[in-house]
Design a protein around this motif. Structure first.
Motif, mmCIF file in Angstrom:
data_model
loop_
_atom_site.group_PDB
_atom_site.id
_atom_site.type_symbol
_atom_site.label_atom_id
_atom_site.label_comp_id
_atom_site.label_asym_id
_atom_site.label_seq_id
_atom_site.Cartn_x
_atom_site.Cartn_y
_atom_site.Cartn_z
ATOM 1 N N UNK A 210 -8.914 -1.994 -7.955
ATOM 2 C CA UNK A 210 -8.316 -1.708 -9.260
ATOM 3 C C UNK A 210 -6.845 -1.373 -9.040
ATOM 4 N N UNK A 211 -5.992 -2.037 -9.829
ATOM 5 C CA UNK A 211 -4.548 -1.909 -9.624
ATOM 6 C C UNK A 211 -3.836 -1.726 -10.954
ATOM 7 N N UNK A 212 -2.670 -1.136 -10.891
ATOM 8 C CA UNK A 212 -1.805 -1.133 -12.068
ATOM 9 C C UNK A 212 -1.382 -2.574 -12.340
ATOM 10 N N UNK A 213 -1.480 -2.954 -13.599
ATOM 11 C CA UNK A 213 -1.188 -4.345 -13.965
ATOM 12 C C UNK A 213 0.290 -4.462 -14.314
ATOM 13 N N UNK A 214 1.137 -4.330 -13.299
ATOM 14 C CA UNK A 214 2.574 -4.500 -13.516
ATOM 15 C C UNK A 214 3.216 -4.960 -12.204
ATOM 16 N N UNK A 215 4.049 -5.971 -12.312
ATOM 17 C CA UNK A 215 4.733 -6.478 -11.133
ATOM 18 C C UNK A 215 5.659 -5.389 -10.594
ATOM 19 N N UNK A 216 5.649 -5.164 -9.273
ATOM 20 C CA UNK A 216 6.505 -4.118 -8.704
ATOM 21 C C UNK A 216 8.000 -4.449 -8.838
ATOM 22 N N UNK A 217 8.308 -5.685 -9.219
ATOM 23 C CA UNK A 217 9.699 -6.102 -9.365
ATOM 24 C C UNK A 217 10.254 -5.615 -10.708
ATOM 25 N N UNK A 218 9.857 -6.232 -11.804
ATOM 26 C CA UNK A 218 10.429 -5.901 -13.106
ATOM 27 C C UNK A 218 9.420 -5.301 -14.081
ATOM 28 N N UNK A 219 8.188 -5.126 -13.625
ATOM 29 C CA UNK A 219 7.204 -4.498 -14.500
ATOM 30 C C UNK A 219 6.389 -5.452 -15.352
ATOM 31 N N UNK A 220 6.595 -6.758 -15.162
ATOM 32 C CA UNK A 220 5.853 -7.739 -15.969
ATOM 33 C C UNK A 220 4.355 -7.638 -15.663
ATOM 34 N N UNK A 221 3.544 -7.693 -16.718
ATOM 35 C CA UNK A 221 2.096 -7.687 -16.501
ATOM 36 C C UNK A 221 1.690 -8.946 -15.729
ATOM 37 N N UNK A 222 0.964 -8.727 -14.663
ATOM 38 C CA UNK A 222 0.583 -9.843 -13.780
ATOM 39 C C UNK A 222 -0.514 -10.684 -14.423
ATOM 40 N N UNK A 223 -1.472 -10.007 -15.054
ATOM 41 C CA UNK A 223 -2.572 -10.715 -15.714
ATOM 42 C C UNK A 223 -2.485 -10.404 -17.202
ATOM 43 N N UNK A 224 -2.504 -11.447 -18.019
ATOM 44 C CA UNK A 224 -2.321 -11.237 -19.457
ATOM 45 C C UNK A 224 -3.594 -11.499 -20.245
ATOM 46 N N UNK B 212 17.051 -2.771 2.909
ATOM 47 C CA UNK B 212 16.205 -1.572 2.784
ATOM 48 C C UNK B 212 15.009 -1.789 1.887
ATOM 49 N N UNK B 213 14.781 -3.045 1.508
ATOM 50 C CA UNK B 213 13.670 -3.343 0.585
ATOM 51 C C UNK B 213 12.327 -2.832 1.098
ATOM 52 N N UNK B 214 12.128 -2.933 2.426
ATOM 53 C CA UNK B 214 10.806 -2.556 2.944
ATOM 54 C C UNK B 214 10.518 -1.066 2.817
ATOM 55 N N UNK B 215 11.510 -0.274 2.405
ATOM 56 C CA UNK B 215 11.232 1.145 2.130
ATOM 57 C C UNK B 215 10.932 1.391 0.652
ATOM 58 N N UNK B 216 11.045 0.348 -0.172
ATOM 59 C CA UNK B 216 10.807 0.505 -1.615
ATOM 60 C C UNK B 216 9.311 0.523 -1.936
ATOM 61 N N UNK B 217 8.985 1.174 -3.039
ATOM 62 C CA UNK B 217 7.620 1.102 -3.577
ATOM 63 C C UNK B 217 7.208 -0.356 -3.771
ATOM 64 N N UNK B 218 8.180 -1.162 -4.191
ATOM 65 C CA UNK B 218 7.898 -2.562 -4.529
ATOM 66 C C UNK B 218 7.322 -3.334 -3.350
ATOM 67 N N UNK B 219 7.682 -2.930 -2.138
ATOM 68 C CA UNK B 219 7.235 -3.670 -0.955
ATOM 69 C C UNK B 219 5.724 -3.551 -0.743
ATOM 70 N N UNK B 220 5.113 -2.559 -1.390
ATOM 71 C CA UNK B 220 3.669 -2.365 -1.215
ATOM 72 C C UNK B 220 2.848 -3.303 -2.105
ATOM 73 N N UNK B 221 3.495 -3.915 -3.051
ATOM 74 C CA UNK B 221 2.740 -4.809 -3.934
ATOM 75 C C UNK B 221 2.338 -4.129 -5.219
ATOM 76 N N UNK B 222 1.227 -4.582 -5.781
ATOM 77 C CA UNK B 222 0.729 -3.976 -7.023
ATOM 78 C C UNK B 222 0.201 -2.580 -6.698
ATOM 79 N N UNK B 223 0.681 -1.565 -7.404
ATOM 80 C CA UNK B 223 0.212 -0.205 -7.086
ATOM 81 C C UNK B 223 -1.301 -0.096 -7.254
#
Lengths: 452, 157
Positions: A80-94, A132-143
């Motif tokens: 179970x994941x948050x349905x938001x792209x770690x980049x801009x927040x777009x819902x991955x599944x609609x 430094x991207x690999x230190x971002x939350x975004x690098x982990x993927x979908x939360x």
């Protein structure tokens, strides 16, 4: 001006037990705090694992107002994941459900994710090298949401990192889900169709309260169930040999008298769970379905089969926002969309291995009672809408829940009481208060003693 | 029956609903007739697939009697309705099975108090002849957004 934010004392004072303040139903700020506190602190139903049997299958849902998705990974597990792209927040599944193949791909910039949520690839990846991207939350993927439990196929999740375990949160209340699943000779449920969806212009808790409100059916539903009874009686006079049709068997018990509901009982559990129909219910007198008992006896033995089928619980609330109707095989989810807007989705389970007639009856019940075309639902919604408007009156700021109240009523107990009690509604509000303020920091600067 | 008779029937049935002559409308149904609102796209089974409505004479009679009841709270105030129909298409003249089949595109409006809701879709009629009169064997309503969460739909599309 914030009246409730950062003020757990003010929230607690909304619940007196024998009454609750109208702000729990009509106040925008209280509603926002439910989204921030109540839903994240609770175990919330996401969906059923029979909806996602294959690798890459997914369903979308919400916890409070937060979009989530559940997907079946190639290891066979559900994540179970948050349905938001770690980049801009777009819902991955609609879509409500589907199959994404081997990975999810964001439609905006083509970031892709494995079906366990981990980051798979980003186009033109070199643009991130040395940034430094690999230190971002975004690098982990979908939360990912870590606190997930699948119980008899039902997927629940808790957003808050700290809180009650699944077992401590639901406790003995899980017995209703067990009973519903045990009604399948194979012990398993499946969802094979879409829910009936019904929009309500009222607060979500009015629907939750109504599920164990046994003093309204013979009043609010006289026009539907009462008319069904009288039309049927006339038909039978004209043709005495007619057998009572399934439709009449479903409608008629709504007209049961107060004494019936009093004797049927209500059971409460800690954390806001509870059910009507302890020793009997409006579901107890349906016709036997050919061959079903024999299947159950073969699967469980005579004594156990009769025990399962003899437990005819009416409506079980799994706090905060679902209701399970075990003997029929229906589950309703009350999805808050706004302080005065609630989406109700009513699902029917198929009991694996059981005769089709049981599924036919559950589908019929669902459209009779839970559909926007339901004459029972019409009058329920009318009551909720009138309450949502009536509560704006300053003539009385309190909603009365005094029926069969006793001083020193325990707020965390297992108990069986008179079936016309408003005890379960009070029980829900004790839990509401608990999970609203559980992690709420007091920012009023006023010591609690001084506020009293 | 000729094509005009069938087309006239579909228009007249909608007009009966718009005049809220419920008992006259019920009388248009065959004794074993059904009113069906599927919940799935191109649905084939009304029994083991979910529907919004699948009702026989008995259930339709309950609805009609309820609409005029003193304690029908969701009808205070009462609803009204309006059917706007495209010219019905005759799908079958019943050469083989005696069942006339019609398909008609519609916009349906239901209003109550200050609220007004509008629905679009196709209505399919299966008609049979009984003692020289057409009767409804099946009236099927396929909404374009059958799976959307509606508020109350209280009258008959």
């Amino acid at each position: 001006m914030d009246r409730y934010r950062g003020n757990p004392q003010a929230i607690a004072e909304l619940v007196k037990g024998y009454a609750v303040h109208r702000d729990v139903y009509v106040d925008q700020e209280v509603y926002e705090l439910e989204m921030e506190h109540l839903f994240p602190n609770s175990w919330v139903y996401i969906g059923h694992d029979s909806q996602i049997p294959n690798t890459g299958d997914f369903i979308t849902s919400k916890i409070g107002n937060q979009p989530v998705l559940a997907s079946r990974h190639r290891d066979g597990q559900v994540y179970v994941m948050h349905n938001r792209c770690p980049h801009k927040g777009v819902k991955i599944a609609s879509e409500p459900c589907g199959n994404t193949g081997k990975f999810f791909r964001c439609p905006y910039h083509a970031w892709s994710f494995k079906t366990d949520g981990s980051l798979l690839a980003i186009p033109l990846k070199k643009g991130y090298e040395g940034t430094g991207f690999n230190t971002d939350e975004a690098a982990k993927g979908l939360p990912r949401i870590e606190n997930v439990k699948i119980y008899r196929g039902m997927i629940f999740a808790r957003l808050a990192e700290q809180g009650l375990s699944f077992e401590d949160y639901f406790g003995d209340a899980l017995s209703t889900i067990d009973n519903m699943a045990d009604r399948s000779p194979e012990g398993e449920l499946e969802i094979v169709s879409q829910p009936i969806r019904y929009m309500h212009t009222c607060n979500w808790k009015m629907l939750v309260d109504n599920q164990t409100d046994t003093c309204h059916p013979m009043v609010a539903h006289e026009s539907s169930a009462g008319t069904a009874v009288s039309v049927w009686e006339r038909a039978k006079e004209a043709n005495p040999d007619m057998e009572t049709p399934m439709a009449v068997q479903l409608y008629a018990p709504f007209m049961s008298p107060y004494e019936f509901y009093e004797g049927a009982g209500i059971r409460v559990w800690p954390n806001g769970h509870g059910h009507s129909g302890v020793s009997g219910s409006i579901h107890q007198d349906y016709d036997d379905v050919d061959g079903y008992l024999a299947q159950m006896v073969e699967a469980y033995g005579e004594a156990r089969a009769r025990e399962i089928l003899g437990d005819v619980r009416h409506n079980t609330i799994y706090f905060p926002n679902i209701m399970v109707k075990g003997p029929v095989g229906i589950m309703r989810t009350f999805i808050p969309l706004g302080v005065d807007k609630t989406l109700v989705e009513s699902w029917v389970f198929r009991l694996k291995g059981a005769p089709d007639k049981l599924y036919e009856r559950a589908l019929m019940y669902n459209r009779f009672i839970n559909a926007p075309t339901s004459i029972v639902g019409h009058d329920d919604l009318e009551m909720y809408e009138r309450a949502q408007e009536g509560l704006l009156s300053d003539g009385n700021e309190w909603v009365n829940l005094r029926r069969l109240w006793e001083d020193d009523e325990p707020t965390e107990a297992t108990d069986v009481v008179n079936g016309t009690s408003e005890r379960q509604m009070r029980n829900q509000f004790y839990a509401w208060r608990k999970f609203m303020i559980q992690n709420m920091e007091d920012t009023t600067g006023t010591p609690v003693e001084a506020a009293e | 029956m000729n094509r005009d008779d069938l087309i006239d029937f579909v228009y007249a049935e909608a007009a009966t609903l718009d005049r809220m002559e419920w008992k006259e409308w019920l009388a248009l149904f065959h004794k074993d007739g059904r009113y069906w609102m599927p919940l799935e796209w191109q649905q084939e089974d009304p029994i083991l697939q979910p529907s919004l409505m699948y009702e026989d004479q008995l259930l339709l009679t309950v609805r009609v009697e309820r609409l005029s009841g003193e304690r029908t709270f969701s009808q205070k105030p009462k609803s009204r309705c309006h059917h706007l129909l495209q010219r019905p298409e005759v799908v079958s003249m019943g050469e083989e099975d005696g069942v006339y089949k019609m398909r008609t595109s519609f916009i349906y409006t239901e209003t109550r108090g200050d609220l007004l809701d509008r629905y679009s879709g196709w209505v399919s009629h299966e008609l049979v002849e009984v003692e020289g009169a057409l009767k409804i064997q099946l009236k099927r309503i396929d909404l374009i957004n059958f799976d959307a969460p509606f508020s109350n739909i209280q009258l008959f599309i």
